[in-house]
Scaffold this motif. Sequence first.
Motif, mmCIF file in Angstrom:
data_model
loop_
_atom_site.group_PDB
_atom_site.id
_atom_site.type_symbol
_atom_site.label_atom_id
_atom_site.label_comp_id
_atom_site.label_asym_id
_atom_site.label_seq_id
_atom_site.Cartn_x
_atom_site.Cartn_y
_atom_site.Cartn_z
ATOM 1 N N SER A 21 -0.563 -11.066 -2.893
ATOM 2 C CA SER A 21 -0.472 -10.617 -4.275
ATOM 3 C C SER A 21 0.649 -9.595 -4.411
ATOM 4 O O SER A 21 0.794 -8.700 -3.577
ATOM 5 C CB SER A 21 -1.796 -9.968 -4.708
ATOM 6 N N PRO A 22 1.447 -9.689 -5.483
ATOM 7 C CA PRO A 22 2.516 -8.706 -5.672
ATOM 8 C C PRO A 22 1.988 -7.292 -5.931
ATOM 9 O O PRO A 22 2.726 -6.334 -5.802
ATOM 10 C CB PRO A 22 3.284 -9.238 -6.883
ATOM 11 N N MET A 23 0.698 -7.183 -6.247
ATOM 12 C CA MET A 23 0.110 -5.870 -6.507
ATOM 13 C C MET A 23 -0.708 -5.350 -5.322
ATOM 14 O O MET A 23 -1.412 -4.354 -5.447
ATOM 15 C CB MET A 23 -0.758 -5.923 -7.773
ATOM 16 N N HIS A 24 -0.594 -6.000 -4.177
ATOM 17 C CA HIS A 24 -1.387 -5.636 -3.001
ATOM 18 C C HIS A 24 -1.017 -4.268 -2.421
ATOM 19 O O HIS A 24 -1.842 -3.601 -1.813
ATOM 20 C CB HIS A 24 -1.232 -6.720 -1.928
ATOM 21 N N THR A 25 0.223 -3.855 -2.637
ATOM 22 C CA THR A 25 0.684 -2.574 -2.080
ATOM 23 C C THR A 25 1.224 -1.682 -3.195
ATOM 24 O O THR A 25 2.441 -1.533 -3.360
ATOM 25 C CB THR A 25 1.751 -2.788 -0.983
ATOM 26 N N PRO A 26 0.324 -1.064 -3.947
ATOM 27 C CA PRO A 26 0.760 -0.195 -5.041
ATOM 28 C C PRO A 26 1.268 1.156 -4.548
ATOM 29 O O PRO A 26 1.087 1.527 -3.387
ATOM 30 C CB PRO A 26 -0.517 -0.014 -5.865
#
Length: 191
Positions: free
Chosen positions: A25-30
């Motif tokens: 997911s592109p939001m996995h590493t906020p």
Amino acid sequence: MYETFDQIADDIAGRLEEAANSRHSPMHTPVVATRDADARVMVLRAYDRATRTLRFHTDARSLKCDVIGEGAPVGVLLYDQAAKIQLRCRGTGRIERDGPIADAAWEASTTFARRCYLGDGPGTEVEQPSSGLPEWVEGRQPTEEEVAPAREHFAVLLVELAVVDWFFLSNDGHRRAVIDMVTRVGRWITP
């Protein structure tokens, strides 16, 4: 597509769940920011929709653990470039070193992941480039017994979301809404 605050609140929750459950997911590493204006990229490990809580793993010796302690403001920034959606989350963070949540998170981690807590504490000054890990564990997966001492350095950061600023970029016109995650009440604001 995004016409109601309920749709947006559901979109936020769905994106956070996907981010926690998929390393792709592109939001996995906020980016996680603390009140001392320090920011860092962290891996999102879990999102609990019912309690609106994000979970991250951290080293109990890190400065952010002292800054956050049992409760402090925390900001979390997530972005999905393909979907053109940004989430600016604000909530209250707390560090848990012991107890059922920290214990379950530790148990669910692989020994390879647990080995990160065997080394020197974050920010330790060294003479040359180093992972901080003991040489005997570099490049290999340790046994349960070998990583057992690392448990004392493991903690979880829990962030209970209060407000999410949801921003959708579109050629047809950007949309931006602020959602109270407790009440699901929102308000439209200009981008």
